[in-house]
Design an enzyme around this catalytic site. Structure first.
Site, PDB file in Angstrom:
ATOM      1  N   ALA A 102     -43.776 -50.154   7.034  1.00 13.51           N
ATOM      2  CA  ALA A 102     -43.791 -51.199   6.903  1.00 13.51           C
ATOM      3  C   ALA A 102     -41.971 -52.053   6.396  1.00 13.51           C
ATOM      4  O   ALA A 102     -42.359 -52.845   6.211  1.00 13.51           O
ATOM      5  CB  ALA A 102     -44.266 -51.850   6.124  1.00 13.51           C
ATOM      6  N   ASP A 150     -44.079 -40.102   3.187  1.00 14.17           N
ATOM      7  CA  ASP A 150     -44.214 -39.546   4.054  1.00 14.17           C
ATOM      8  C   ASP A 150     -45.323 -38.765   5.018  1.00 14.17           C
ATOM      9  O   ASP A 150     -45.978 -38.192   4.206  1.00 14.17           O
ATOM     10  CB  ASP A 150     -43.075 -38.496   3.872  1.00 14.17           C
ATOM     11  N   ASN A 205     -49.189 -47.529  11.685  1.00 15.96           N
ATOM     12  CA  ASN A 205     -48.618 -47.695  12.150  1.00 15.96           C
ATOM     13  C   ASN A 205     -47.223 -47.294  12.481  1.00 15.96           C
ATOM     14  O   ASN A 205     -46.121 -47.092  13.230  1.00 15.96           O
ATOM     15  CB  ASN A 205     -47.892 -49.432  11.764  1.00 15.96           C
ATOM     16  N   TYR A 215     -44.354 -37.936  22.367  1.00 21.11           N
ATOM     17  CA  TYR A 215     -44.826 -39.239  21.904  1.00 21.11           C
ATOM     18  C   TYR A 215     -45.975 -39.935  22.600  1.00 21.11           C
ATOM     19  O   TYR A 215     -46.852 -40.188  21.703  1.00 21.11           O
ATOM     20  CB  TYR A 215     -43.580 -40.746  22.889  1.00 21.11           C
ATOM     21  N   ALA A 263     -48.275 -38.110  24.278  1.00 20.12           N
ATOM     22  CA  ALA A 263     -49.418 -36.973  23.827  1.00 20.12           C
ATOM     23  C   ALA A 263     -50.130 -37.849  22.176  1.00 20.12           C
ATOM     24  O   ALA A 263     -51.388 -37.799  22.228  1.00 20.12           O
ATOM     25  CB  ALA A 263     -48.976 -35.973  23.942  1.00 20.12           C
ATOM     26  N   ILE A 284     -41.450 -53.680  22.411  1.00 18.02           N
ATOM     27  CA  ILE A 284     -41.820 -54.760  21.558  1.00 18.02           C
ATOM     28  C   ILE A 284     -40.388 -54.519  20.848  1.00 18.02           C
ATOM     29  O   ILE A 284     -39.830 -53.693  20.700  1.00 18.02           O
ATOM     30  CB  ILE A 284     -43.180 -54.597  20.580  1.00 18.02           C
TER      31      ILE A 284
HETATM   32  P1  NAP Z   1     -39.873 -48.490  14.770  1.00 16.72           P
HETATM   33  O1  NAP Z   1     -38.970 -50.151  14.170  1.00 16.72           O
HETATM   34  O2  NAP Z   1     -38.389 -47.435  14.099  1.00 16.72           O
HETATM   35  O3  NAP Z   1     -40.162 -48.620  12.539  1.00 16.72           O
HETATM   36  C1  NAP Z   1     -40.457 -47.360  12.718  1.00 16.72           C
HETATM   37  C2  NAP Z   1     -41.623 -47.252  10.928  1.00 16.72           C
HETATM   38  O4  NAP Z   1     -41.979 -46.619  10.885  1.00 16.72           O
HETATM   39  C3  NAP Z   1     -39.828 -47.832   9.599  1.00 16.72           C
HETATM   40  O5  NAP Z   1     -41.115 -48.476   8.375  1.00 16.72           O
HETATM   41  C4  NAP Z   1     -39.737 -45.835   9.689  1.00 16.72           C
HETATM   42  O6  NAP Z   1     -39.997 -46.032   7.826  1.00 16.72           O
HETATM   43  C5  NAP Z   1     -42.060 -45.681   9.524  1.00 16.72           C
HETATM   44  N1  NAP Z   1     -41.561 -44.361   9.713  1.00 16.72           N
HETATM   45  C6  NAP Z   1     -41.188 -43.452  10.622  1.00 16.72           C
HETATM   46  N2  NAP Z   1     -41.970 -41.759  10.110  1.00 16.72           N
HETATM   47  C7  NAP Z   1     -42.387 -42.357   9.090  1.00 16.72           C
HETATM   48  C8  NAP Z   1     -42.866 -41.101   8.121  1.00 16.72           C
HETATM   49  N3  NAP Z   1     -43.038 -40.111   8.614  1.00 16.72           N
HETATM   50  N4  NAP Z   1     -43.612 -41.628   7.073  1.00 16.72           N
HETATM   51  C9  NAP Z   1     -43.979 -42.960   6.969  1.00 16.72           C
HETATM   52  N5  NAP Z   1     -42.831 -44.139   7.794  1.00 16.72           N
HETATM   53  C10 NAP Z   1     -42.399 -43.785   8.922  1.00 16.72           C
HETATM   54  O7  NAP Z   1     -40.588 -48.777  14.560  1.00 16.72           O
HETATM   55  P2  NAP Z   1     -41.383 -49.638  15.617  1.00 16.72           P
HETATM   56  O8  NAP Z   1     -41.267 -50.388  16.898  1.00 16.72           O
HETATM   57  O9  NAP Z   1     -41.874 -50.298  14.314  1.00 16.72           O
HETATM   58  O10 NAP Z   1     -42.642 -48.858  15.604  1.00 16.72           O
HETATM   59  C11 NAP Z   1     -44.023 -49.243  14.717  1.00 16.72           C
HETATM   60  C12 NAP Z   1     -45.456 -48.424  15.580  1.00 16.72           C
HETATM   61  O11 NAP Z   1     -45.631 -49.550  17.103  1.00 16.72           O
HETATM   62  C13 NAP Z   1     -45.066 -47.119  16.072  1.00 16.72           C
HETATM   63  O12 NAP Z   1     -46.390 -46.605  16.074  1.00 16.72           O
HETATM   64  C14 NAP Z   1     -44.341 -46.979  17.055  1.00 16.72           C
HETATM   65  O13 NAP Z   1     -45.623 -45.761  18.379  1.00 16.72           O
HETATM   66  C15 NAP Z   1     -45.288 -48.199  17.979  1.00 16.72           C
HETATM   67  N6  NAP Z   1     -45.772 -48.835  18.983  1.00 16.72           N
HETATM   68  C16 NAP Z   1     -43.966 -49.415  18.967  1.00 16.72           C
HETATM   69  C17 NAP Z   1     -43.691 -49.885  20.211  1.00 16.72           C
HETATM   70  C18 NAP Z   1     -41.959 -50.889  20.834  1.00 16.72           C
HETATM   71  O14 NAP Z   1     -41.759 -50.984  22.263  1.00 16.72           O
HETATM   72  N7  NAP Z   1     -41.652 -51.353  19.376  1.00 16.72           N
HETATM   73  C19 NAP Z   1     -44.106 -49.668  21.707  1.00 16.72           C
HETATM   74  C20 NAP Z   1     -45.197 -49.716  21.264  1.00 16.72           C
HETATM   75  C21 NAP Z   1     -45.841 -48.524  19.979  1.00 16.72           C
HETATM   76  P3  NAP Z   1     -38.725 -46.108   7.678  1.00 16.72           P
HETATM   77  O15 NAP Z   1     -37.305 -47.193   7.419  1.00 16.72           O
HETATM   78  O16 NAP Z   1     -38.546 -45.990   5.492  1.00 16.72           O
HETATM   79  O17 NAP Z   1     -37.405 -45.592   8.089  1.00 16.72           O
END
Ligand code: NAP
Length: 241
Positions: free
Chosen positions: A9, A59, A86, A149, A151, A181
């Site tokens: 978050a 984590d 998430n 990813y 998978a 997004i």
């Molecule tokens: P993002 O901007 O890269 O943010 C990722 C978030 O996950 C950050 O808050 C990060 O925390 C946290 N995180 C990463 N590894 C972690 C771990 N091992 N333990 C706890 N927290 C962790 O990604 P996003 O685009 O918002 O994606 C959020 C979700 O939506 C993901 O599951 C992604 O696969 C999914 N999604 C995204 C898209 C897109 O186009 N953006 C599309 C489809 C699905 P830190 O800041 O501390 O690193």
């Protein structure tokens, strides 16, 4: 006040979910892995708007970390109503490029992380609760450039469906499959790639994190009281199934 944990978050979609849910009156556990400063910023924003929350470093690939976070949130604020799995990482590599470590790390964060959150929370949930998994369109479409990813995200949907059956009738379990997004996850798109992607999307634009957050709020709320085991596409029509 209902308690909700949102993993990942500190940035992107999770950040928007945490802020939006706090605005709807939930007390939010703002989870992060590395970026404490940005997580604190999210909490400041929540509190500035009169909302309640707390930050928790964990984590999600570590069951011990997740169990500690859940226990601390429960001990401080009582039973937990909502979980939003998430947190995720995206390693853009095909099978030839992908190392065993990259594969394992992706599954550990994206799939094991979702499992850990539910497993650790089970005995702390309110009798009536709601769980939302953030999957991806790539769970359905596959992807030539991100073997682990897609998978992991397909696995998340399998987990979601089994939990919807196992935890009913008291706990509802659903998923959202976002399309593209606007977050750090797509920050490597150059101007031309962005334009090409926008052209491919029927609604002609990339989605915002808030547009995902609103659907999370719907799935947590009584407005979706007869929905469980479902996956909602938030993708601008990019992939219609
Ligand atoms: P993002 O901007 O890269 O943010 C990722 C978030 O996950 C950050 O808050 C990060 O925390 C946290 N995180 C990463 N590894 C972690 C771990 N091992 N333990 C706890 N927290 C962790 O990604 P996003 O685009 O918002 O994606 C959020 C979700 O939506 C993901 O599951 C992604 O696969 C999914 N999604 C995204 C898209 C897109 O186009 N953006 C599309 C489809 C699905 P830190 O800041 O501390 O690193």
């Amino acid at each position: 006040m209902k308690n909700v944990i949102v993993t990942g978050a500190s940035r992107g979609i999770g950040r928007a979910i945490a802020i939006y849910l706090a605005g709807k009156g939930y007390r939010v556990a703002v989870n992060y892995a590395n970026n404490e400063e940005v997580a604190k910023e999210v909490l400041r924003k929540i509190r500035a708007c009169g909302g309640e929350g707390e930050i928790y470093r964990a984590d999600v690939s570590s069951y011990e970390d997740v169990a500690k976070m859940v226990r601390e949130f429960y001990e401080a604020y009582g039973p937990i109503y909502g979980l939003v799995a998430n947190a995720g990482i995206y390693i853009r590599k095909n099978i030839r490029e992908m190392s065993i470590e990259d594969w394992k790390r992706t599954i550990q964060v994206n799939l094991d992380g979702a499992f850990h959150l539910v497993k650790a929370s089970l005995s702390y949930l309110e009798k009536k609760a709601s769980i939302v998994f953030i999957s991806s369109q790539l769970a359905f479409r596959g992807s030539p450039s991100s073997v682990a990813y897609s998978a992991s995200k397909a696995g998340t949907l399998g987990l979601m469906r089994s939990l919807a059956l196992q935890l009913s009738p008291h706990v509802r379990v659903n998923a959202i499959a976002p399309g593209t997004i606007d977050t750090d996850m797509i920050a490597n798109y150059n101007e031309e790639q962005r334009k090409r992607r926008e052209e491919e999307i029927p609604l002609k634009r990339i989605g915002t994190p808030e547009e995902v957050a609103k659907v999370v709020a719907f799935l947590l709320s009584e407005d979706s009281s007869y929905i469980t085991g479902a996956t909602i596409d938030v993708n601008g029509g990019f992939y219609i199934r």
